[in-house]
Design a protein around this motif. Structure first.
Motif, PDB file in Angstrom:
ATOM      1  N   ASP A  61       0.803  -1.221   0.000  1.00 33.84           N
ATOM      2  CA  ASP A  61       0.000   0.000   0.000  1.00 33.84           C
ATOM      3  C   ASP A  61       0.837   1.272   0.000  1.00 33.84           C
ATOM      4  N   TYR A  62       2.135   1.151   0.250  1.00 34.77           N
ATOM      5  CA  TYR A  62       2.968   2.343   0.403  1.00 34.77           C
ATOM      6  C   TYR A  62       4.069   2.496  -0.643  1.00 34.77           C
ATOM      7  N   ILE A  63       4.291   1.485  -1.456  1.00 41.60           N
ATOM      8  CA  ILE A  63       5.398   1.573  -2.420  1.00 41.60           C
ATOM      9  C   ILE A  63       5.258   2.792  -3.319  1.00 41.60           C
ATOM     10  N   ASP A  64       4.042   3.039  -3.813  1.00 42.19           N
ATOM     11  CA  ASP A  64       3.838   4.190  -4.705  1.00 42.19           C
ATOM     12  C   ASP A  64       4.113   5.520  -4.015  1.00 42.19           C
ATOM     13  N   ASP A  65       4.001   5.566  -2.680  1.00 43.02           N
ATOM     14  CA  ASP A  65       4.221   6.806  -1.933  1.00 43.02           C
ATOM     15  C   ASP A  65       5.700   7.084  -1.663  1.00 43.02           C
ATOM     16  N   LEU A  66       6.556   6.091  -1.879  1.00 50.50           N
ATOM     17  CA  LEU A  66       7.982   6.280  -1.623  1.00 50.50           C
ATOM     18  C   LEU A  66       8.611   7.099  -2.746  1.00 50.50           C
ATOM     19  N   PRO A  67       9.592   7.945  -2.422  1.00 51.88           N
ATOM     20  CA  PRO A  67      10.222   8.767  -3.465  1.00 51.88           C
ATOM     21  C   PRO A  67      11.027   7.921  -4.449  1.00 51.88           C
ATOM     22  N   ASP A  68      10.947   8.260  -5.723  1.00 46.27           N
ATOM     23  CA  ASP A  68      11.682   7.540  -6.752  1.00 46.27           C
ATOM     24  C   ASP A  68      13.184   7.783  -6.638  1.00 46.27           C
ATOM     25  N   GLY A  69      13.966   6.752  -6.924  1.00 49.92           N
ATOM     26  CA  GLY A  69      15.423   6.872  -6.959  1.00 49.92           C
ATOM     27  C   GLY A  69      16.050   7.316  -5.656  1.00 49.92           C
ATOM     28  N   TYR A  70      15.438   6.955  -4.531  1.00 49.32           N
ATOM     29  CA  TYR A  70      15.842   7.543  -3.251  1.00 49.32           C
ATOM     30  C   TYR A  70      16.693   6.637  -2.365  1.00 49.32           C
ATOM     31  N   PHE A  71      16.436   5.350  -2.353  1.00 47.62           N
ATOM     32  CA  PHE A  71      17.038   4.483  -1.335  1.00 47.62           C
ATOM     33  C   PHE A  71      18.281   3.754  -1.840  1.00 47.62           C
ATOM     34  N   ASP A  72      19.350   3.893  -1.070  1.00 47.66           N
ATOM     35  CA  ASP A  72      20.585   3.167  -1.369  1.00 47.66           C
ATOM     36  C   ASP A  72      20.457   1.694  -0.987  1.00 47.66           C
ATOM     37  N   VAL A  73      19.631   1.423   0.019  1.00 48.73           N
ATOM     38  CA  VAL A  73      19.425   0.047   0.481  1.00 48.73           C
ATOM     39  C   VAL A  73      17.951  -0.152   0.842  1.00 48.73           C
ATOM     40  N   ILE A  74      17.390  -1.246   0.369  1.00 46.27           N
ATOM     41  CA  ILE A  74      16.042  -1.658   0.762  1.00 46.27           C
ATOM     42  C   ILE A  74      16.152  -3.056   1.347  1.00 46.27           C
ATOM     43  N   TYR A  75      15.820  -3.187   2.623  1.00 46.99           N
ATOM     44  CA  TYR A  75      15.876  -4.487   3.310  1.00 46.99           C
ATOM     45  C   TYR A  75      14.513  -5.176   3.305  1.00 46.99           C
ATOM     46  N   PHE A  76      14.533  -6.483   3.036  1.00 47.33           N
ATOM     47  CA  PHE A  76      13.377  -7.362   3.221  1.00 47.33           C
ATOM     48  C   PHE A  76      13.853  -8.541   4.065  1.00 47.33           C
ATOM     49  N   ASN A  77      13.898  -8.381   5.374  1.00 50.67           N
ATOM     50  CA  ASN A  77      14.328  -9.471   6.254  1.00 50.67           C
ATOM     51  C   ASN A  77      13.139 -10.347   6.624  1.00 50.67           C
ATOM     52  N   ASP A  78      13.087 -11.547   6.056  1.00 45.18           N
ATOM     53  CA  ASP A  78      11.986 -12.487   6.338  1.00 45.18           C
ATOM     54  C   ASP A  78      10.624 -11.841   6.105  1.00 45.18           C
ATOM     55  N   VAL A  79      10.476 -11.218   4.952  1.00 46.76           N
ATOM     56  CA  VAL A  79       9.240 -10.512   4.607  1.00 46.76           C
ATOM     57  C   VAL A  79       8.607 -11.057   3.328  1.00 46.76           C
ATOM     58  N   LEU A  80       9.402 -11.293   2.299  1.00 44.38           N
ATOM     59  CA  LEU A  80       8.860 -11.619   0.976  1.00 44.38           C
ATOM     60  C   LEU A  80       7.992 -12.874   0.984  1.00 44.38           C
ATOM     61  N   GLU A  81       8.322 -13.830   1.862  1.00 46.55           N
ATOM     62  CA  GLU A  81       7.541 -15.069   1.922  1.00 46.55           C
ATOM     63  C   GLU A  81       6.152 -14.864   2.532  1.00 46.55           C
ATOM     64  N   HIS A  82       5.937 -13.707   3.159  1.00 45.02           N
ATOM     65  CA  HIS A  82       4.633 -13.396   3.756  1.00 45.02           C
ATOM     66  C   HIS A  82       3.693 -12.680   2.778  1.00 45.02           C
ATOM     67  N   LEU A  83       4.211 -12.296   1.617  1.00 43.25           N
ATOM     68  CA  LEU A  83       3.433 -11.481   0.687  1.00 43.25           C
ATOM     69  C   LEU A  83       2.655 -12.340  -0.305  1.00 43.25           C
ATOM     70  N   VAL A  84       1.496 -11.826  -0.714  1.00 41.09           N
ATOM     71  CA  VAL A  84       0.690 -12.517  -1.715  1.00 41.09           C
ATOM     72  C   VAL A  84       1.456 -12.586  -3.033  1.00 41.09           C
ATOM     73  N   ASP A  85       2.105 -11.483  -3.411  1.00 44.17           N
ATOM     74  CA  ASP A  85       2.847 -11.453  -4.677  1.00 44.17           C
ATOM     75  C   ASP A  85       4.194 -10.750  -4.482  1.00 44.17           C
ATOM     76  N   PRO A  86       5.191 -11.465  -3.954  1.00 46.96           N
ATOM     77  CA  PRO A  86       6.507 -10.848  -3.744  1.00 46.96           C
ATOM     78  C   PRO A  86       7.166 -10.419  -5.044  1.00 46.96           C
ATOM     79  N   TYR A  87       6.837 -11.086  -6.151  1.00 43.60           N
ATOM     80  CA  TYR A  87       7.406 -10.733  -7.450  1.00 43.60           C
ATOM     81  C   TYR A  87       6.978  -9.315  -7.854  1.00 43.60           C
TER      82      TYR A  87
END
Length: 199
Positions: A61-87
């Motif tokens: 719900d928040y990805i679109d609200d994040l600024p483009d080209g902003y983050f040097d690092v994005i962490y997903f620690n034990d998160v992607l397996e909880h998502l309906v569509d991690p792809y």
């Protein structure tokens, strides 16, 4: 997971940040601006007291609200397996990475020896309260399928390795008849560092 940080990141977002404990360590070690997204509102409220910015709710719900080209690092620690569509999440979040920015993830390995042998020998697929077979996992991955997911989405994979290796001798015993060709079963998780090269 801290060891996978690139040198001198200025902006980091920890997706699935919980109460912010891990993100605070990142903040202290790098001096970076650290954001978070946390599904559990109670945990997010605690994280808001520690981090630069925190969103409460589903990361989708928040990805679109994040600024483009902003983050040097994005962490997903034990998160992607909880998502309906991690792809889809990994695809959408590409635009939020800075030039040479990196995704760092840890994902459970369903071929971990305890899980794999239970399925193979006991013919049982049993959910548990935590670990590889956590009942809240919606997706299941192996070393090979994690790598394929990133590559199919156009990422370059810098590091892809097992972490938290089992101290049990069982994975080695299971491997004897297979000439030690299945050593991925030693690892309950795989850490991956990936970069998306923008055109």
């Amino acid at each position: 997971m801290i060891k996978y940080l690139p040198e001198s990141p200025k902006t980091i977002i920890d997706i699935g940040c919980g109460n912010g404990a891990f993100a605070v360590v990142l903040q202290e070690q790098t001096g970076a601006e650290v954001w978070g997204i946390e599904y559990m509102d109670k945990e997010a409220m605690v994280a808001k007291e520690k981090l630069h910015k925190v969103f409460s709710g589903r990361c989708e719900d928040y990805i679109d609200d994040l600024p483009d080209g902003y983050f040097d690092v994005i962490y997903f620690n034990d998160v992607l397996e909880h998502l309906v569509d991690p792809y889809e999440v990994l695809k959408k979040i590409q635009s939020k990475l800075s030039k040479n920015g990196r995704i760092i993830s840890s994902i459970p390995n369903v071929r971990y020896h305890n899980t794999f042998m239970r399925l193979l020998v006991n013919k049982d697929w049993k959910y548990e309260d935590f670990g590889v077979m956590d009942r809240t996992h919606l997706r299941f991955f192996t070393k090979k399928s994690i790598l394929r997911m990133y590559l199919d989405l156009g990422y370059s994979v810098i590091t892809h390795e097992g972490i938290n290796r089992s101290k049990s001798i069982k994975p080695y015993l299971y491997n004897i008849p297979l000439l030690f060709s299945q050593l991925d079963i030693r690892y309950p998780q795989y850490a991956t560092v990936a970069q998306f090269d923008k055109k």
